[in-house]
Design an enzyme around this catalytic site. Structure first.
Site, short mmCIF file in Angstrom:
data_model
loop_
_atom_site.label_atom_id
_atom_site.label_comp_id
_atom_site.label_asym_id
_atom_site.label_seq_id
_atom_site.Cartn_x
_atom_site.Cartn_y
_atom_site.Cartn_z
CG ASN A 1 1.43 2.71 4.55
OD1 ASN A 1 0.28 2.41 4.29
ND2 ASN A 1 2.47 1.95 4.16
CG ASP B 1 9.78 -0.47 3.96
OD1 ASP B 1 10.23 -1.51 4.50
OD2 ASP B 1 8.62 -0.38 3.53
CG MET C 1 -2.00 -1.04 1.20
SD MET C 1 -3.21 -0.73 -0.09
CE MET C 1 -3.72 0.91 0.36
CG ASP D 1 13.21 0.44 14.12
OD1 ASP D 1 11.96 0.39 14.16
OD2 ASP D 1 13.93 -0.07 15.01
CB VAL D 2 8.27 3.23 12.04
CG1 VAL D 2 8.36 3.56 10.57
CG2 VAL D 2 7.76 1.80 12.26
CB THR E 1 -2.30 -6.26 -0.78
OG1 THR E 1 -2.65 -7.28 0.16
CG2 THR E 1 -2.75 -4.91 -0.28
CE1 TYR F 1 -3.44 -4.44 11.64
CE2 TYR F 1 -5.81 -4.78 11.81
CZ TYR F 1 -4.72 -4.27 11.14
OH TYR F 1 -4.91 -3.57 9.96
#
Length: 244
Positions: A87, A37, A18, A60-61, A185, A150
């Site tokens: 995202n 990413d 996405m 690394d978010v 996806t 989640y």
């Protein structure tokens, strides 16, 4: 003129899936895009394909220092930050009893804490510019129940979006969340999973799953000035699934 002409957009988890679709549409509409990413091979390849107005940063978010580096690199390359698309995320399908504490914390770190860190990282430069748009990708599981961990994280994204929207509104910064349903996806539209998805699609009021570009269209709207009076809101893309 393109709807995102010269806007600078950071998109996390943009090397594939996405995030890649969002990046491609934003660039088609005139944006300069920073792709972040952990997958550097795919991220580098995509940035090279997209050209000079794309920059890839390995990221690394869940790491605050990485976020600071992303902000600095974006400003060094493009001079400003207009839009952040949070995202990046992971999914899980385990039951409560099968989910370890480490499993649970990993989900929250990637899906929830990263959104907090991203907003915290970009808000100062947006405040200085007196404008900006933050787009947090949640899920319909931020509205209705689903898998443990989640669902929790996606409800949290919805709540953080509203809290941040109220705080940021006086500074010209808009914060909204997007809640996709089932999206076609490549990961889910193959093998046995594809059959299950197609069977489930018959229960959706619109009788189909969404294409990735339909979610990207909402990202485009919220990134653009077309949504200049929208903040603190949930934008649902589920074919009517949660309306039942």
């Amino acid at each position: 003129m393109a709807r995102l002409q010269d806007k600078v957009i950071i998109i996390t988890g943009a090397a594939q899936g996405m995030g890649e679709t969002h990046a491609r549409l934003c660039m088609e509409e005139g944006a300069k895009v920073v792709l972040t990413d952990i997958n550097s091979d795919k991220g580098d390849a995509l940035a090279k394909e997209l050209g000079d107005n794309a920059l890839f940063i390995k990221h690394d978010v869940t790491n605050e220092d990485d976020w600071a580096q992303v902000v600095k690199a974006t400003q060094d390359k493009f001079g400003k930050i207009d839009v952040l698309v949070n995202n990046a995320g992971i999914t899980t399908h385990k039951s409560i009893l099968d989910t370890s504490v480490d499993d649970y914390r990993k989900i929250l770190e990637i899906n929830q804490v990263s959104v907090f860190l991203g907003m915290k990282a970009v808000i100062p430069t947006m405040k200085a510019a007196k404008q900006g748009s933050i787009i947090n990708i949640s899920s319909i599981n931020g509205l209705v129940g689903g898998a443990i961990g989640y669902t929790d994280s996606k409800f949290a994204v919805r709540g953080m979006t509203k809290a941040a929207a109220l705080e940021c509104a006086p500074h010209g910064i808009r914060v909204n969340s997007i809640h996709p349903g089932v999206i076609a996806t490549p990961m889910i539209m193959q093998g046995d999973t594809k059959d299950a998805v197609e069977a489930f699609a018959k229960t959706i009021p619109m009788r189909r799953v969404a294409q990735p570009e339909e979610v990207s269209g909402m990202v485009l709207f919220l990134a653009s000035d077309d949504s200049s009076y929208s903040t603190g809101s949930e934008f649902i893309i589920d074919g009517g699934l949660t309306a039942q």
